[in-house]
Design an enzyme around this catalytic site. Sequence first.
Site, PDB file in Angstrom:
ATOM      1  N   ARG A 134      13.705 -16.995   2.575  1.00  0.00           N
ATOM      2  CA  ARG A 134      14.427 -17.497   4.280  1.00  0.00           C
ATOM      3  C   ARG A 134      14.271 -15.712   4.885  1.00  0.00           C
ATOM      4  O   ARG A 134      13.896 -14.635   4.162  1.00  0.00           O
ATOM      5  CB  ARG A 134      15.545 -17.773   3.968  1.00  0.00           C
ATOM      6  CG  ARG A 134      16.000 -19.016   2.892  1.00  0.00           C
ATOM      7  CD  ARG A 134      15.801 -20.075   3.984  1.00  0.00           C
ATOM      8  NE  ARG A 134      16.139 -21.695   3.697  1.00  0.00           N
ATOM      9  CZ  ARG A 134      15.453 -22.155   3.005  1.00  0.00           C
ATOM     10  NH1 ARG A 134      14.183 -21.892   2.461  1.00  0.00           N
ATOM     11  NH2 ARG A 134      15.336 -23.233   2.466  1.00  0.00           N
ATOM     12  N   GLU A 161      15.780 -17.864  13.477  1.00  0.00           N
ATOM     13  CA  GLU A 161      14.964 -19.111  13.256  1.00  0.00           C
ATOM     14  C   GLU A 161      15.486 -20.030  14.397  1.00  0.00           C
ATOM     15  O   GLU A 161      16.463 -20.573  14.368  1.00  0.00           O
ATOM     16  CB  GLU A 161      14.674 -19.684  12.293  1.00  0.00           C
ATOM     17  CG  GLU A 161      13.451 -19.150  11.489  1.00  0.00           C
ATOM     18  CD  GLU A 161      13.976 -19.795  10.261  1.00  0.00           C
ATOM     19  OE1 GLU A 161      13.546 -20.930   9.856  1.00  0.00           O
ATOM     20  OE2 GLU A 161      12.871 -19.570   8.861  1.00  0.00           O
ATOM     21  N   HIS A 166       8.455 -21.501  10.056  1.00  0.00           N
ATOM     22  CA  HIS A 166       9.085 -22.638   8.559  1.00  0.00           C
ATOM     23  C   HIS A 166       8.163 -23.504   8.361  1.00  0.00           C
ATOM     24  O   HIS A 166       8.880 -24.253   8.220  1.00  0.00           O
ATOM     25  CB  HIS A 166      10.374 -22.437   8.905  1.00  0.00           C
ATOM     26  CG  HIS A 166      11.105 -22.436   7.640  1.00  0.00           C
ATOM     27  ND1 HIS A 166      12.472 -21.936   7.787  1.00  0.00           N
ATOM     28  CD2 HIS A 166      11.181 -23.578   6.594  1.00  0.00           C
ATOM     29  CE1 HIS A 166      13.408 -22.531   6.704  1.00  0.00           C
ATOM     30  NE2 HIS A 166      11.711 -22.905   5.823  1.00  0.00           N
TER      31      HIS A 166
END
Length: 318
Positions: free
Chosen positions: A231, A260, A279
């Site tokens: 993360r 993000e 991601h």
Amino acid sequence: MNILIITSRLFCMKEEYITAIRAEASEHTVICVKDKEVTQAMIEDAEIIFGWPGLEALSRARKLKWLQLPSAGADAIESNEVFYNKDVRVTNSSGVYGLPIAEHVFSMILSYNHNLSQYACYQADKEWKRIYEARDFYGSTIGIIGLGDIGSEIAKRAKALGARVLAVKRTKVKLPDYVDELYTMEDLDIVLRQSDYVVVCLPNTTKTKGVISKEKLGIMKKDSFLVNIGRGTLIDQEALIQALRERRIGGAGLDVTEPEPLPKDSPLWEFPNVIITPHASGFSPTNGQRHFKIFYDNLHCYFQNKPLKNLVDLGEGY
């Protein structure tokens, strides 16, 4: 009972898998619906949910006893306080994403080692140019921070490619044959100082936030390559930007950032030694098969009153 499966663009289930689940749960009602079509009534009537229903919906899921998450992480659920029934069991999909993410990690590492991003730019401009500087992965040392499903798959491939594998795990376990040295988080500095490549695979919890801090970046090798597929919160991003500017590390491969999407004005976009993906490291055409296997096996355990696999400790966050 009602069993609710909530699919999405990131979590799909083939009809043959739904058919098999209905056969296993033949005495019960199995509802499979897209996330945009799910109703609050469906959630409130479900004893089992497989999907991401959302925290507000979960707080009103009166009959819920088991939530199976399609993700390996459970950071969206910080405690059982989000549930109407505080005794809900939560399981994750650890085991689904290790294979594709391990391949993605080595795509980043080998691309960096052999300048493939720069060659792609040359190709776009139809320029035949050689870059004579390259790196060997064979004979290097890789440090894997987090030796769960994902970290283990990375370690196996690193060992097969001839690297020395150091790993960090929350608790000491028997040394796997694909790891040369195993440490706990208390000895993280030992791993960072020795590693040519550092891969961060930790879950997002209050204990792991900022684990790669300015101080930790400062003890890494000046030519080390840092990969984050956990993360974005695991790395002090401003400290990373500064380290890259001052050339105190060799480069980075980032599949996750904070926030993000990564803002367009972030300096990370500009570094030629940084590889950024949105991601996307866990994407794979075979994820659905592994999702089905985990849920199907757990469903059998649930009906037999046996312990569920991949049970999440909400106190720890994974």
